[in-house]
Design a protein around this motif. Structure first.
Motif, PDB file in Angstrom:
ATOM      1  N   ILE A 114      -7.957   3.759  -3.078  1.00 52.54           N
ATOM      2  CA  ILE A 114      -7.931   4.410  -1.768  1.00 52.54           C
ATOM      3  C   ILE A 114      -8.850   3.675  -0.795  1.00 52.54           C
ATOM      4  O   ILE A 114      -8.479   3.402   0.352  1.00 52.54           O
ATOM      5  CB  ILE A 114      -8.345   5.886  -1.887  1.00 52.54           C
ATOM      6  N   GLN A 115     -10.045   3.339  -1.250  1.00 51.14           N
ATOM      7  CA  GLN A 115     -10.997   2.632  -0.396  1.00 51.14           C
ATOM      8  C   GLN A 115     -10.447   1.274   0.030  1.00 51.14           C
ATOM      9  O   GLN A 115     -10.572   0.881   1.202  1.00 51.14           O
ATOM     10  CB  GLN A 115     -12.319   2.456  -1.140  1.00 51.14           C
ATOM     11  N   SER A 127       0.836  -1.206   0.000  1.00 54.50           N
ATOM     12  CA  SER A 127       0.000   0.000   0.000  1.00 54.50           C
ATOM     13  C   SER A 127       0.868   1.252   0.000  1.00 54.50           C
ATOM     14  O   SER A 127       0.602   2.213  -0.733  1.00 54.50           O
ATOM     15  CB  SER A 127      -0.926   0.006   1.214  1.00 54.50           C
ATOM     16  N   LEU A 128       1.924   1.237   0.801  1.00 55.27           N
ATOM     17  CA  LEU A 128       2.815   2.394   0.869  1.00 55.27           C
ATOM     18  C   LEU A 128       3.575   2.584  -0.433  1.00 55.27           C
ATOM     19  O   LEU A 128       3.767   3.715  -0.898  1.00 55.27           O
ATOM     20  CB  LEU A 128       3.791   2.231   2.041  1.00 55.27           C
ATOM     21  N   LEU A 129       4.023   1.483  -1.030  1.00 58.75           N
ATOM     22  CA  LEU A 129       4.730   1.585  -2.306  1.00 58.75           C
ATOM     23  C   LEU A 129       3.814   2.150  -3.385  1.00 58.75           C
ATOM     24  O   LEU A 129       4.257   2.910  -4.257  1.00 58.75           O
ATOM     25  CB  LEU A 129       5.257   0.212  -2.722  1.00 58.75           C
ATOM     26  N   ARG A 130       2.530   1.783  -3.330  1.00 61.27           N
ATOM     27  CA  ARG A 130       1.580   2.327  -4.305  1.00 61.27           C
ATOM     28  C   ARG A 130       1.404   3.825  -4.127  1.00 61.27           C
ATOM     29  O   ARG A 130       1.261   4.573  -5.106  1.00 61.27           O
ATOM     30  CB  ARG A 130       0.219   1.612  -4.172  1.00 61.27           C
ATOM     31  N   LEU A 131       1.426   4.286  -2.889  1.00 53.15           N
ATOM     32  CA  LEU A 131       1.186   5.702  -2.619  1.00 53.15           C
ATOM     33  C   LEU A 131       2.325   6.596  -3.079  1.00 53.15           C
ATOM     34  O   LEU A 131       2.142   7.806  -3.234  1.00 53.15           O
ATOM     35  CB  LEU A 131       0.932   5.917  -1.123  1.00 53.15           C
ATOM     36  N   CYS A 132       3.508   6.039  -3.280  1.00 53.99           N
ATOM     37  CA  CYS A 132       4.609   6.876  -3.777  1.00 53.99           C
ATOM     38  C   CYS A 132       4.944   6.552  -5.231  1.00 53.99           C
ATOM     39  O   CYS A 132       6.022   6.886  -5.720  1.00 53.99           O
ATOM     40  CB  CYS A 132       5.845   6.737  -2.884  1.00 53.99           C
ATOM     41  N   ARG A 133       4.018   5.887  -5.918  1.00 48.21           N
ATOM     42  CA  ARG A 133       4.205   5.586  -7.334  1.00 48.21           C
ATOM     43  C   ARG A 133       3.298   6.486  -8.178  1.00 48.21           C
ATOM     44  O   ARG A 133       2.123   6.663  -7.872  1.00 48.21           O
ATOM     45  CB  ARG A 133       3.897   4.116  -7.609  1.00 48.21           C
ATOM     46  N   ASP A 141       0.753  11.994 -13.798  1.00 52.86           N
ATOM     47  CA  ASP A 141      -0.637  11.865 -13.352  1.00 52.86           C
ATOM     48  C   ASP A 141      -0.615  11.548 -11.860  1.00 52.86           C
ATOM     49  O   ASP A 141      -0.226  10.452 -11.450  1.00 52.86           O
ATOM     50  CB  ASP A 141      -1.336  10.750 -14.132  1.00 52.86           C
ATOM     51  N   ALA A 142      -1.006  12.514 -11.023  1.00 54.46           N
ATOM     52  CA  ALA A 142      -0.898  12.371  -9.568  1.00 54.46           C
ATOM     53  C   ALA A 142      -2.160  11.826  -8.917  1.00 54.46           C
ATOM     54  O   ALA A 142      -2.205  11.669  -7.694  1.00 54.46           O
ATOM     55  CB  ALA A 142      -0.551  13.718  -8.940  1.00 54.46           C
ATOM     56  N   THR A 143      -3.172  11.521  -9.698  1.00 50.25           N
ATOM     57  CA  THR A 143      -4.431  11.043  -9.114  1.00 50.25           C
ATOM     58  C   THR A 143      -4.326   9.576  -8.707  1.00 50.25           C
ATOM     59  O   THR A 143      -3.616   8.780  -9.328  1.00 50.25           O
ATOM     60  CB  THR A 143      -5.587  11.200 -10.119  1.00 50.25           C
ATOM     61  N   ILE A 144      -5.024   9.227  -7.641  1.00 47.03           N
ATOM     62  CA  ILE A 144      -5.127   7.834  -7.198  1.00 47.03           C
ATOM     63  C   ILE A 144      -6.585   7.417  -7.346  1.00 47.03           C
ATOM     64  O   ILE A 144      -7.479   8.108  -6.855  1.00 47.03           O
ATOM     65  CB  ILE A 144      -4.703   7.677  -5.720  1.00 47.03           C
TER      66      ILE A 144
END
Length: 262
Positions: A234-235, A202-208, A226-229
């Motif tokens: 997120i859910q 989850s953390l690796l995804r948040l900084c990708r 593209d900075a959108t998640i």
């Protein structure tokens, strides 16, 4: 439980290793920012040598090395009292196992979460002061990701709390924290896992970030990000982090409740 929490707060200052680890990781952050600043490619005309580029390219390392602090901090708070029989005497004095367990768990969560958030926030703040923020994405995009990261970090802390009460040995806990760092840093180790499956993924995804490179005239390099998640990601991260955190705490307490404390 309040008495246990207050006792643990007084004991926090006595464990030096977690503070040494904290200072070491902040030092690593400073060195990485300096390396990023000094190793910029001057042969290419680039619009970004900024905190944005720093966050989007090398930030996963700080989420990985954070495991060292979490392992050392949680083991000191939760596992340190097994060696001197503090738990045994605490229960003999009338304290319930519920209070002994959750008093330490709450203290470990609050202290370790604050320290962990400083460790993962400091690098981008330092880089912004040195290199400037940049234009790839906004401060709000990073703040959003850091706020979401609180839950996966909480999940990892609860996992270490569970292990601390099962293993009852802070040396083994420290070793496992180092092992987790090497596993997370290993390229492709979690490549097939879904982002919400583990706290680390989850953390690796948040900084990708999804990034494209455009080269124009005069060798001008223009990155597009593209900075959108996606909302569903997120859910998933939030829901699985809450479920896993509760599960780890429950399993740890169930084991401690029936443990003979030897």
């Amino acid at each position: 439980m309040k008495r246990v929490i207050l006792a643990q707060i007084k004991q926090i200052g006595k464990g030096k290793l977690k503070y040494i680890t904290f200072i070491f990781l902040i030092g690593v952050a400073v060195l990485n920012v300096m390396e990023f600043y000094l190793s910029r490619d001057t042969s290419v005309s680039t619009i970004e040598n900024s905190a944005c580029m720093f966050f989007s390219t090398v930030y996963s390392m700080f989420f990985s090395t954070m495991h060292l602090f979490i392992g050392v901090s949680v083991s000191d708070i939760c596992a340190g009292d097994f060696s001197d029989k503090t738990f045994y005497y605490e229960i003999l004095s009338g304290q319930t196992r519920f209070n002994s367990y959750f008093g330490r768990a709450v203290t470990a969560i609050i202290f370790t979460l604050i320290g962990s958030m400083i460790i993962v926030t400091a690098p981008v703040v330092i880089c912004s002061a040195v290199c400037g923020w940049g234009t790839l994405f906004t401060v709000g995009d990073v703040v959003q990701r850091l706020l979401i990261s609180i839950l996966p970090i909480l999940r990892i802390i609860c996992m270490y709390i569970c292990l601390a009460f099962i293993l009852k040995n802070y040396s083994i806990m420290d070793f496992m924290a180092g092992l987790m760092v090497s596993m997370v840093c290993e390229e492709g180790f979690f490549s097939n896992a879904q982002p919400a499956v583990l706290g680390s993924t989850s953390l690796l995804r948040l900084c990708r970030f999804d990034m494209w490179a455009n080269y124009g005239l005069n060798n001008i390099y223009t990155p597009v990000v593209d900075a959108t998640i996606p909302t569903d990601e997120i859910q998933s991260i939030v829901i699985w982090s809450i479920i896993a955190s509760a599960a780890f705490l429950i399993v740890g307490y169930a084991y401690f409740h029936h443990d003979d404390l030897n």
